[in-house]
Design a protein around this motif. Sequence first.
Motif, PDB file in Angstrom:
ATOM      1  N   ASP A 147       1.045  -1.196   0.076  1.00 32.09           N
ATOM      2  CA  ASP A 147       0.036   0.099  -0.140  1.00 32.09           C
ATOM      3  C   ASP A 147       0.872   1.376   0.097  1.00 32.09           C
ATOM      4  OD1 ASP A 147      -1.883   1.920   0.118  1.00 32.09           O
ATOM      5  OD2 ASP A 147      -2.665   1.121   2.099  1.00 32.09           O
ATOM      6  N   ASP A 148       0.685   2.142  -0.964  1.00 30.11           N
ATOM      7  CA  ASP A 148       1.643   3.396  -1.120  1.00 30.11           C
ATOM      8  C   ASP A 148       1.116   4.686  -0.862  1.00 30.11           C
ATOM      9  OD1 ASP A 148      -0.315   3.471  -3.347  1.00 30.11           O
ATOM     10  OD2 ASP A 148       1.210   3.684  -4.665  1.00 30.11           O
ATOM     11  N   ARG A 149      -0.175   4.756  -0.294  1.00 29.64           N
ATOM     12  CA  ARG A 149      -0.586   5.813   0.212  1.00 29.64           C
ATOM     13  C   ARG A 149       0.211   6.806   0.932  1.00 29.64           C
ATOM     14  NH1 ARG A 149      -6.648   3.704   1.785  1.00 29.64           N
ATOM     15  NH2 ARG A 149      -5.175   1.998   2.532  1.00 29.64           N
ATOM     16  N   ASP A 150       0.728   6.137   2.085  1.00 28.11           N
ATOM     17  CA  ASP A 150       1.500   6.877   3.160  1.00 28.11           C
ATOM     18  C   ASP A 150       2.790   7.493   2.492  1.00 28.11           C
ATOM     19  OD1 ASP A 150      -0.409   6.304   4.995  1.00 28.11           O
ATOM     20  OD2 ASP A 150       0.790   4.584   5.760  1.00 28.11           O
ATOM     21  N   PHE A 151       3.246   6.699   1.430  1.00 21.17           N
ATOM     22  CA  PHE A 151       4.487   7.239   0.752  1.00 21.17           C
ATOM     23  C   PHE A 151       4.116   8.381  -0.116  1.00 21.17           C
ATOM     24  CE2 PHE A 151       5.053   2.763   2.109  1.00 21.17           C
ATOM     25  CZ  PHE A 151       6.236   2.919   2.857  1.00 21.17           C
ATOM     26  N   GLN A 152       2.958   8.190  -0.658  1.00 22.41           N
ATOM     27  CA  GLN A 152       2.547   9.250  -1.791  1.00 22.41           C
ATOM     28  C   GLN A 152       2.308  10.521  -1.030  1.00 22.41           C
ATOM     29  OE1 GLN A 152       2.136   8.586  -5.269  1.00 22.41           O
ATOM     30  NE2 GLN A 152       2.181  10.643  -5.218  1.00 22.41           N
ATOM     31  N   ILE A 153       1.703  10.307   0.205  1.00 22.07           N
ATOM     32  CA  ILE A 153       1.606  11.887   1.045  1.00 22.07           C
ATOM     33  C   ILE A 153       2.960  12.136   1.355  1.00 22.07           C
ATOM     34  CG2 ILE A 153       0.642  12.578   3.376  1.00 22.07           C
ATOM     35  CD1 ILE A 153      -1.580  10.378   3.045  1.00 22.07           C
ATOM     36  N   ALA A 154       3.844  11.300   1.645  1.00 18.68           N
ATOM     37  CA  ALA A 154       5.185  11.999   2.132  1.00 18.68           C
ATOM     38  C   ALA A 154       5.757  12.586   1.013  1.00 18.68           C
ATOM     39  CB  ALA A 154       5.893  10.597   2.587  1.00 18.68           C
ATOM     40  N   LEU A 155       5.713  11.961  -0.216  1.00 20.20           N
ATOM     41  CA  LEU A 155       6.329  12.635  -1.470  1.00 20.20           C
ATOM     42  C   LEU A 155       5.511  13.899  -1.591  1.00 20.20           C
ATOM     43  CD1 LEU A 155       8.050  12.626  -3.916  1.00 20.20           C
ATOM     44  CD2 LEU A 155       6.247  11.407  -5.224  1.00 20.20           C
ATOM     45  N   GLU A 156       4.489  14.283  -1.546  1.00 23.37           N
ATOM     46  CA  GLU A 156       3.484  15.443  -1.728  1.00 23.37           C
ATOM     47  C   GLU A 156       4.035  16.515  -0.828  1.00 23.37           C
ATOM     48  OE1 GLU A 156      -0.489  14.424  -1.475  1.00 23.37           O
ATOM     49  OE2 GLU A 156      -0.511  13.626  -3.608  1.00 23.37           O
ATOM     50  N   ASN A 157       4.406  16.057   0.677  1.00 25.91           N
ATOM     51  CA  ASN A 157       4.810  16.814   1.572  1.00 25.91           C
ATOM     52  C   ASN A 157       6.008  17.348   1.464  1.00 25.91           C
ATOM     53  OD1 ASN A 157       4.776  18.133   4.086  1.00 25.91           O
ATOM     54  ND2 ASN A 157       5.705  16.409   5.104  1.00 25.91           N
ATOM     55  N   ALA A 158       7.077  16.583   0.911  1.00 27.16           N
ATOM     56  CA  ALA A 158       8.445  17.140   0.416  1.00 27.16           C
ATOM     57  C   ALA A 158       8.351  18.153  -0.624  1.00 27.16           C
ATOM     58  CB  ALA A 158       8.980  15.828  -0.005  1.00 27.16           C
ATOM     59  N   GLU A 159       7.591  17.770  -1.780  1.00 24.39           N
ATOM     60  CA  GLU A 159       7.432  18.492  -2.812  1.00 24.39           C
ATOM     61  C   GLU A 159       6.847  20.129  -2.309  1.00 24.39           C
ATOM     62  OE1 GLU A 159       4.775  16.700  -5.390  1.00 24.39           O
ATOM     63  OE2 GLU A 159       6.428  15.511  -6.271  1.00 24.39           O
ATOM     64  N   ALA A 160       6.106  20.085  -1.132  1.00 24.27           N
ATOM     65  CA  ALA A 160       5.492  21.171  -0.893  1.00 24.27           C
ATOM     66  C   ALA A 160       6.697  21.930   0.011  1.00 24.27           C
ATOM     67  CB  ALA A 160       4.306  21.060   0.035  1.00 24.27           C
ATOM     68  N   GLY A 161       7.474  21.323   0.786  1.00 23.27           N
ATOM     69  CA  GLY A 161       8.494  21.893   1.357  1.00 23.27           C
ATOM     70  C   GLY A 161       9.554  22.558   0.353  1.00 23.27           C
ATOM     71  N   LEU A 162       9.735  21.913  -0.713  1.00 21.95           N
ATOM     72  CA  LEU A 162      10.493  22.335  -1.974  1.00 21.95           C
ATOM     73  C   LEU A 162      10.011  23.761  -2.349  1.00 21.95           C
ATOM     74  CD1 LEU A 162      12.821  22.129  -3.744  1.00 21.95           C
ATOM     75  CD2 LEU A 162      11.515  20.702  -5.085  1.00 21.95           C
ATOM     76  N   ALA A 163       8.874  23.842  -2.561  1.00 16.06           N
ATOM     77  CA  ALA A 163       8.057  25.105  -3.174  1.00 16.06           C
ATOM     78  C   ALA A 163       8.493  26.388  -2.222  1.00 16.06           C
ATOM     79  CB  ALA A 163       6.808  24.864  -3.313  1.00 16.06           C
ATOM     80  N   THR A 164       8.366  25.740  -0.705  1.00 13.58           N
ATOM     81  CA  THR A 164       8.492  26.850   0.279  1.00 13.58           C
ATOM     82  C   THR A 164       9.887  27.197   0.257  1.00 13.58           C
ATOM     83  OG1 THR A 164       6.630  25.806   1.661  1.00 13.58           O
ATOM     84  CG2 THR A 164       8.277  27.069   2.614  1.00 13.58           C
ATOM     85  N   ALA A 165      10.844  26.406   0.117  1.00  6.34           N
ATOM     86  CA  ALA A 165      12.104  26.716   0.161  1.00  6.34           C
ATOM     87  C   ALA A 165      12.517  27.713  -1.143  1.00  6.34           C
ATOM     88  CB  ALA A 165      12.950  25.494   0.134  1.00  6.34           C
ATOM     89  N   GLN A 166      11.901  27.302  -2.046  1.00  8.86           N
ATOM     90  CA  GLN A 166      12.259  28.047  -3.262  1.00  8.86           C
ATOM     91  C   GLN A 166      11.423  29.548  -3.205  1.00  8.86           C
ATOM     92  OE1 GLN A 166      10.391  25.657  -6.324  1.00  8.86           O
ATOM     93  NE2 GLN A 166      12.278  24.684  -6.949  1.00  8.86           N
ATOM     94  N   SER A 167      10.505  29.947  -2.663  1.00  8.74           N
ATOM     95  CA  SER A 167       9.908  31.240  -2.440  1.00  8.74           C
ATOM     96  C   SER A 167      10.987  31.852  -1.345  1.00  8.74           C
ATOM     97  CB  SER A 167       8.539  30.676  -2.004  1.00  8.74           C
ATOM     98  OG  SER A 167       8.563  30.367  -0.530  1.00  8.74           O
ATOM     99  N   GLY A 168      11.516  31.079  -0.476  1.00  8.07           N
ATOM    100  CA  GLY A 168      12.227  31.629   0.314  1.00  8.07           C
ATOM    101  C   GLY A 168      13.595  32.634  -0.195  1.00  8.07           C
ATOM    102  N   VAL A 169      14.132  31.517  -1.147  1.00  8.74           N
ATOM    103  CA  VAL A 169      15.079  32.208  -1.773  1.00  8.74           C
ATOM    104  C   VAL A 169      14.906  33.363  -2.674  1.00  8.74           C
ATOM    105  CG1 VAL A 169      16.610  31.598  -3.975  1.00  8.74           C
ATOM    106  CG2 VAL A 169      16.056  29.883  -2.254  1.00  8.74           C
ATOM    107  N   SER A 170      13.689  33.471  -3.236  1.00 12.92           N
ATOM    108  CA  SER A 170      13.103  34.408  -4.139  1.00 12.92           C
ATOM    109  C   SER A 170      12.996  35.801  -3.025  1.00 12.92           C
ATOM    110  CB  SER A 170      11.698  34.347  -4.571  1.00 12.92           C
ATOM    111  OG  SER A 170      11.811  33.221  -5.342  1.00 12.92           O
ATOM    112  N   ILE A 171      12.521  35.470  -1.911  1.00 12.53           N
ATOM    113  CA  ILE A 171      12.243  36.764  -0.931  1.00 12.53           C
ATOM    114  C   ILE A 171      13.570  37.133  -0.535  1.00 12.53           C
ATOM    115  CG2 ILE A 171      11.592  37.328   1.238  1.00 12.53           C
ATOM    116  CD1 ILE A 171       9.085  35.219   0.822  1.00 12.53           C
ATOM    117  N   ALA A 172      14.568  36.247  -0.282  1.00  8.86           N
ATOM    118  CA  ALA A 172      15.920  36.659   0.203  1.00  8.86           C
ATOM    119  C   ALA A 172      16.640  37.401  -1.079  1.00  8.86           C
ATOM    120  CB  ALA A 172      16.773  35.476   0.550  1.00  8.86           C
ATOM    121  N   ASN A 173      16.604  36.935  -2.195  1.00  8.03           N
ATOM    122  CA  ASN A 173      17.074  37.970  -3.240  1.00  8.03           C
ATOM    123  C   ASN A 173      16.523  39.032  -3.437  1.00  8.03           C
ATOM    124  OD1 ASN A 173      19.043  35.884  -4.307  1.00  8.03           O
ATOM    125  ND2 ASN A 173      17.306  34.495  -5.386  1.00  8.03           N
ATOM    126  N   ALA A 174      15.326  39.244  -3.374  1.00  6.84           N
ATOM    127  CA  ALA A 174      14.552  40.510  -3.367  1.00  6.84           C
ATOM    128  C   ALA A 174      15.006  41.389  -2.205  1.00  6.84           C
ATOM    129  CB  ALA A 174      13.178  40.266  -3.223  1.00  6.84           C
TER     130      ALA A 174
END
Length: 389
Positions: free
Chosen positions: A87-114
Motif C-alpha cells: 500500500d503506497d498511500r502513506d508514501f504518496q503523502i510523504a512525497l507530496e509533503n516533500a514537494e510542498a517543502g521544496l516550493a516553500t524553500a524556493q519562495s524563501g530564496v526569491s524573498i531573500a534575493n529581493a
Amino acid sequence: MSQENNTTKPKKKSNALFAIIFSILVVAGIIYGVMAFLHAQKHEETDDAQISSDISPVIPHVSGYIKDVKVKDHQYVHKGDTLVILDDRDFQIALENAEAGLATAQSGVSIANAGIGVTASNIASSRTSIETVDAQIESAKVNLWRANSDFERYSNLIKDHTITQQQFEEAKATKELAEKQLGILQAQRNAAAKNVAAVASQKSVSSSQVSSAEAKIKQEQAAIDAAKLNLSYTVITASVDGQVGTVNLQPGQFVSAGQSLFEVVPNLKRWVVANFKETQMTKIRNGQDVEIHVDAYPDLDLKGKVSSISPATGAKMALLPPDNASGNFIKVVQRIPVRIDLVGVNDATLQMLSSGMSVDVDVLLTSAGNSAPAATPAAGTDTAGTAAK
C-alpha cells in the motif's frame, strides 16, 4: 552294507558341491576386494553430498501493508517481474509533503534575493547622499575660509575704528554660522557613513539568508528523492530469473523492512557440495574430475570438477561450533566441504536439479590437479632476499 553305501554317497556329493560354491565365493570375494582396493587407490567417494544453488531472498526495503501478491508457489519469474505490491498511500503523502517543502524553500530564496536587491538600492542611495554631503562640506569649508578671512580683517579694522561695531559683529556672526554649518554637514556625513555600514551589514544578512534558503532547497530536494525512492520500493520485483519458493503472504498482512518474505532460486546456477571426511582429503585437489550420481534420477550421470576446498571444517562453520576445551573430549572424524562445479550440463538438466537433492560423488584422484599444493612462505620470511641469494 549296501544301504550304508547308498547313504554315504549323497553326503559326499553335497560336501563336494558346498566346497565348490564356497571356493567360488571366496574367489569372488578376493576379486571384489582387490578391485575395491585398486579403485580406492584412484578414487574418493562420498554420499554426503547435495545439489546447491544461489537462493535470492525477497526482502522489502520499506515497511507497509501488502496490497497485492502477484506470484504463487513455485512460479517461474523473470528479472524485474512484479512479485508483491505494498500500500503506497502513506508514501504518496510523504512525497507530496516533500514537494510542498521544496516550493516553500524556493519562495524563501526569491524573498531573500529581493531583499538583497532592496539593500543594494539603499546602499547606492546612501553613497549618493555621502557624495552630496561631501560636496556641501567642501562648499562650507570655502564659506568658512571666507568668513574667517573677513573676521580677521574686520578685527584689525575695528581697532582703528575704521568700521563700525555692527559690521564687526556681522563678520563674527557670519564666521560662527559657517563653523556651525560645517559641523552639521560633517555630522550628517558621519551619519550617512554609518547608514551605509548598516545597510551593507543587512546585505550580508540577506546573502546569508539566500545561502540558507538554497541549502534548504537542496535538503527538500533530497527529501523528494528519498520519498520517490521509498515510493518505488512499494513495488517489490524479482532480482533474478528463477523459480519462486513457498509464498505465505496475504493481502492486508503487515511486513517490516528487512523481513524475508520468500525466496527465488535462479534457474541455471547449480553445483555440488560434497562433505568428505578429513581422512579422504589427502589427495583431493582443485581441477580433478568427478562423477556425480543423482539419487532422484538413477539413470542420470553427471560430470564435474573440483573447484574449491573449504578452509574450515563444517563444524567450525556451524552456528554453534563445538569447543573441545569445554568438556570431555571425544574425537570425531570431521567433514570438509568441497565445491564441485558441473561440466557439460544442458539447461533442461539444470532445471531438473532442485537445490538440496542428495547425490553420490566419485573423485578421480589421478586426473588433472592431483599435484600437491605449493607450500606458502611463513609470515615474516624474506622471499625476495632468498631469491636474490
